[in-house]
Design a protein around this motif. Structure first.
Motif, PDB file in Angstrom:
ATOM      1  N   ALA A 289       0.822  -1.207   0.000  1.00 40.95           N
ATOM      2  CA  ALA A 289       0.000   0.000   0.000  1.00 40.95           C
ATOM      3  C   ALA A 289       0.855   1.255   0.000  1.00 40.95           C
ATOM      4  O   ALA A 289       2.062   1.216   0.278  1.00 40.95           O
ATOM      5  N   LYS A 290       0.218   2.351  -0.327  1.00 36.27           N
ATOM      6  CA  LYS A 290       0.801   3.686  -0.181  1.00 36.27           C
ATOM      7  C   LYS A 290      -0.182   4.553   0.601  1.00 36.27           C
ATOM      8  O   LYS A 290      -1.343   4.179   0.799  1.00 36.27           O
ATOM      9  N   TYR A 291       0.302   5.738   0.986  1.00 40.58           N
ATOM     10  CA  TYR A 291      -0.564   6.755   1.579  1.00 40.58           C
ATOM     11  C   TYR A 291      -0.653   7.945   0.627  1.00 40.58           C
ATOM     12  O   TYR A 291       0.224   8.152  -0.221  1.00 40.58           O
ATOM     13  N   ASP A 292      -1.714   8.736   0.788  1.00 42.86           N
ATOM     14  CA  ASP A 292      -1.970   9.780  -0.201  1.00 42.86           C
ATOM     15  C   ASP A 292      -0.930  10.906  -0.195  1.00 42.86           C
ATOM     16  O   ASP A 292      -0.808  11.637  -1.179  1.00 42.86           O
ATOM     17  N   GLY A 293      -0.143  11.025   0.880  1.00 37.93           N
ATOM     18  CA  GLY A 293       0.915  12.030   0.897  1.00 37.93           C
ATOM     19  C   GLY A 293       2.010  11.776  -0.134  1.00 37.93           C
ATOM     20  O   GLY A 293       2.793  12.671  -0.452  1.00 37.93           O
ATOM     21  N   ALA A 294       2.052  10.555  -0.659  1.00 32.49           N
ATOM     22  CA  ALA A 294       3.051  10.220  -1.678  1.00 32.49           C
ATOM     23  C   ALA A 294       2.669  10.741  -3.059  1.00 32.49           C
ATOM     24  O   ALA A 294       3.523  10.839  -3.946  1.00 32.49           O
ATOM     25  N   LEU A 295       1.396  11.085  -3.275  1.00 35.82           N
ATOM     26  CA  LEU A 295       0.887  11.361  -4.611  1.00 35.82           C
ATOM     27  C   LEU A 295       1.183  12.788  -5.067  1.00 35.82           C
ATOM     28  O   LEU A 295       1.048  13.743  -4.292  1.00 35.82           O
ATOM     29  N   VAL A 296       1.569  12.922  -6.344  1.00 37.71           N
ATOM     30  CA  VAL A 296       1.738  14.225  -6.981  1.00 37.71           C
ATOM     31  C   VAL A 296       1.090  14.178  -8.360  1.00 37.71           C
ATOM     32  O   VAL A 296       0.672  13.119  -8.845  1.00 37.71           O
ATOM     33  N   GLY A 297       1.038  15.352  -9.011  1.00 36.25           N
ATOM     34  CA  GLY A 297       0.388  15.459 -10.300  1.00 36.25           C
ATOM     35  C   GLY A 297       1.295  15.089 -11.465  1.00 36.25           C
ATOM     36  O   GLY A 297       2.495  14.822 -11.310  1.00 36.25           O
ATOM     37  N   ALA A 298       0.714  15.121 -12.640  1.00 36.81           N
ATOM     38  CA  ALA A 298       1.382  14.637 -13.855  1.00 36.81           C
ATOM     39  C   ALA A 298       2.568  15.482 -14.285  1.00 36.81           C
ATOM     40  O   ALA A 298       3.412  15.008 -15.056  1.00 36.81           O
ATOM     41  N   ARG A 299       2.641  16.727 -13.812  1.00 35.90           N
ATOM     42  CA  ARG A 299       3.763  17.602 -14.173  1.00 35.90           C
ATOM     43  C   ARG A 299       4.506  18.118 -12.939  1.00 35.90           C
ATOM     44  O   ARG A 299       5.397  18.953 -13.055  1.00 35.90           O
TER      45      ARG A 299
ATOM     46  N   LEU B  39       6.616  -1.425   2.243  1.00 33.96           N
ATOM     47  CA  LEU B  39       5.982  -0.133   2.478  1.00 33.96           C
ATOM     48  C   LEU B  39       6.958   1.017   2.649  1.00 33.96           C
ATOM     49  O   LEU B  39       6.796   2.081   2.044  1.00 33.96           O
ATOM     50  N   SER B  40       7.986   0.855   3.465  1.00 31.47           N
ATOM     51  CA  SER B  40       8.835   1.995   3.810  1.00 31.47           C
ATOM     52  C   SER B  40       9.549   2.586   2.601  1.00 31.47           C
ATOM     53  O   SER B  40       9.869   3.780   2.586  1.00 31.47           O
ATOM     54  N   GLY B  41       9.791   1.793   1.576  1.00 33.26           N
ATOM     55  CA  GLY B  41      10.440   2.326   0.383  1.00 33.26           C
ATOM     56  C   GLY B  41       9.485   2.866  -0.649  1.00 33.26           C
ATOM     57  O   GLY B  41       9.914   3.453  -1.654  1.00 33.26           O
ATOM     58  N   LYS B  42       8.186   2.723  -0.408  1.00 35.87           N
ATOM     59  CA  LYS B  42       7.196   3.000  -1.440  1.00 35.87           C
ATOM     60  C   LYS B  42       6.343   4.237  -1.223  1.00 35.87           C
ATOM     61  O   LYS B  42       5.617   4.634  -2.128  1.00 35.87           O
ATOM     62  N   THR B  43       6.405   4.830  -0.035  1.00 33.34           N
ATOM     63  CA  THR B  43       5.423   5.881   0.234  1.00 33.34           C
ATOM     64  C   THR B  43       6.062   7.160   0.776  1.00 33.34           C
ATOM     65  O   THR B  43       5.438   7.903   1.530  1.00 33.34           O
ATOM     66  N   PHE B  44       7.316   7.436   0.386  1.00 32.39           N
ATOM     67  CA  PHE B  44       7.908   8.728   0.727  1.00 32.39           C
ATOM     68  C   PHE B  44       7.062   9.856   0.132  1.00 32.39           C
ATOM     69  O   PHE B  44       6.465   9.714  -0.946  1.00 32.39           O
ATOM     70  N   GLU B  45       7.048  10.981   0.822  1.00 28.21           N
ATOM     71  CA  GLU B  45       6.196  12.094   0.399  1.00 28.21           C
ATOM     72  C   GLU B  45       6.591  12.623  -0.976  1.00 28.21           C
ATOM     73  O   GLU B  45       7.770  12.739  -1.310  1.00 28.21           O
ATOM     74  N   SER B  46       5.553  12.923  -1.765  1.00 29.97           N
ATOM     75  CA  SER B  46       5.707  13.603  -3.063  1.00 29.97           C
ATOM     76  C   SER B  46       6.631  12.852  -4.017  1.00 29.97           C
ATOM     77  O   SER B  46       7.496  13.440  -4.657  1.00 29.97           O
ATOM     78  N   THR B  47       6.417  11.534  -4.090  1.00 31.94           N
ATOM     79  CA  THR B  47       7.263  10.706  -4.956  1.00 31.94           C
ATOM     80  C   THR B  47       6.488   9.977  -6.049  1.00 31.94           C
ATOM     81  O   THR B  47       7.122   9.415  -6.951  1.00 31.94           O
ATOM     82  N   THR B  48       5.156   9.961  -5.991  1.00 26.65           N
ATOM     83  CA  THR B  48       4.389   9.095  -6.880  1.00 26.65           C
ATOM     84  C   THR B  48       3.463   9.904  -7.781  1.00 26.65           C
ATOM     85  O   THR B  48       2.355  10.270  -7.373  1.00 26.65           O
ATOM     86  N   PRO B  49       3.874  10.182  -9.007  1.00 30.03           N
ATOM     87  CA  PRO B  49       2.982  10.908  -9.918  1.00 30.03           C
ATOM     88  C   PRO B  49       1.874  10.006 -10.447  1.00 30.03           C
ATOM     89  O   PRO B  49       2.101   8.827 -10.745  1.00 30.03           O
ATOM     90  N   VAL B  50       0.663  10.575 -10.550  1.00 26.81           N
ATOM     91  CA  VAL B  50      -0.511   9.857 -11.050  1.00 26.81           C
ATOM     92  C   VAL B  50      -1.292  10.789 -11.974  1.00 26.81           C
ATOM     93  O   VAL B  50      -1.551  11.938 -11.634  1.00 26.81           O
ATOM     94  N   GLY B  51      -1.672  10.293 -13.144  1.00 26.12           N
ATOM     95  CA  GLY B  51      -2.470  11.083 -14.070  1.00 26.12           C
ATOM     96  C   GLY B  51      -2.039  10.820 -15.510  1.00 26.12           C
ATOM     97  O   GLY B  51      -1.504   9.758 -15.798  1.00 26.12           O
ATOM     98  N   PRO B  52      -2.159  11.778 -16.409  1.00 24.16           N
ATOM     99  CA  PRO B  52      -2.842  13.055 -16.187  1.00 24.16           C
ATOM    100  C   PRO B  52      -4.358  12.949 -16.130  1.00 24.16           C
ATOM    101  O   PRO B  52      -5.028  13.812 -15.574  1.00 24.16           O
ATOM    102  N   GLU B  53      -4.887  11.835 -16.722  1.00 25.34           N
ATOM    103  CA  GLU B  53      -6.331  11.703 -16.848  1.00 25.34           C
ATOM    104  C   GLU B  53      -6.789  10.323 -16.390  1.00 25.34           C
ATOM    105  O   GLU B  53      -6.006   9.368 -16.355  1.00 25.34           O
ATOM    106  N   LEU B  54      -8.074  10.231 -16.072  1.00 19.76           N
ATOM    107  CA  LEU B  54      -8.754   8.955 -15.974  1.00 19.76           C
ATOM    108  C   LEU B  54      -9.440   8.746 -17.314  1.00 19.76           C
ATOM    109  O   LEU B  54     -10.256   9.568 -17.747  1.00 19.76           O
TER     110      LEU B  54
END
Length: 279
Positions: free
Chosen positions: A94-104, A164-179
């Motif tokens: 799993a990850k936490y939402d703090g890891a997520l960033v945008g497409a750019r 987990l510990s290697g996968k959910t650092f803050e602002s590391t996981t871009p997701v997008g740009p679209e669904l």
């Protein structure tokens, strides 16, 4: 249909792609939109201000999913390069939402890690509540597909047997740009066959097809739904193909200033600059 979450005038909005512009919708983000059982009709009907595609600022697609579930070891090429046995069941973390960033957005390389790696992935977002769903019915619970790069701190991932510990650092996981809904793609809902590619500073590091997934989209959704109820807006990342930096000889890792480009056929691209975490 193509949906995105955009930053606009200090707020975020769900938006519907309409040619060379986006139409802003009266929802704060795609995840909020999907919570309405009638989300598709609402997204098609609602109209608001338009923003040219050339001017958009993408937020992460679903900023606060109830769950972010990821698969490891789901392409044969990646299993081989990591020296692992082929799993009998999906390997979940799993990850936490703090890891997520945008497409750019920038990817923040953790100050405490020296081995930050790329992992291009096909993602999908749940559109209907799912519990004990048979794989033949699984596609009815998928809202659409997106792109994920599961950027990983390998040194922290290997501190324990858990990922987990290697996968959910803050602002590391871009997701997008679209669904992107399935009807936009000429692909099998249960196992889409799309080219997936990752580049670092223009050099191709990963290239495969999502049809090579060991466990396809329907398999994954059905399996996870037997464990826990999936809710609209939940994000699932399906795993990465071979070509990661950790599997190379010599090993290669991300550095500040490098540009990570992640492409999935028909879904667009992520383009993120790596920056050092302020200390």
């Amino acid at each position: 249909m193509r949906l995105a979450t955009l930053r606009h005038h200090g707020r975020t909005h769900a938006a519907r792609r309409d040619g060379d512009s986006y139409v802003l919708l009266p929802h704060t983000d795609v995840g909020t939109l999907l919570k309405d059982p009638d989300w598709r009709r609402l997204a098609e009907r609602d109209t608001g201000a338009r923003v040219p595609v050339s001017e958009v600022d993408y937020a992460t697609l679903v900023p606060h999913p109830n769950k972010i579930i990821c698969l490891g070891l789901n392409y044969a090429s990646h299993i081989r390069e990591m020296g692992r046995d082929t799993p009998e069941y999906p390997t979940l973390f799993a990850k936490y939402d703090g890891a997520l960033v945008g497409a750019r957005d920038d990817i923040v390389l953790p100050a405490v890690s020296e081995r930050v790696d790329w992992e291009a992935e096909l993602g999908f977002v749940v559109g209907r509540t799912a519990r004990h769903v048979h794989r033949d019915e699984a596609s009815h619970h998928v809202a659409g597909y997106t792109i994920v790069n599961d950027v990983t701190a390998r040194d922290w991932q290997r501190r324990t047997r858990e990922f987990l510990s290697g996968k959910t650092f803050e602002s590391t996981t871009p997701v997008g740009p679209e669904l992107v809904t399935a009807d936009e793609l000429d692909a099998d809902d249960a196992r889409p066959d799309l080219e997936i590619r990752c580049e670092v500073d223009g050099e191709v590091m990963q290239r495969s097809r999502t049809a090579d997934l060991l466990f396809g989209v329907a398999d994954i959704l059905s399996y996870v739904s037997d464990i826990i109820t999936l809710h609209p807006g939940d994000l699932i990342a399906t795993g990465t193909p071979g070509g990661v930096g950790d599997g190379r000889d010599p090993q290669v890792y991300l550095k500040p200033g490098q540009v990570l480009r992640t492409v999935v056929e028909g879904l667009g691209e992520l383009r993120n600059t790596c920056v050092a975490e302020p200390t």
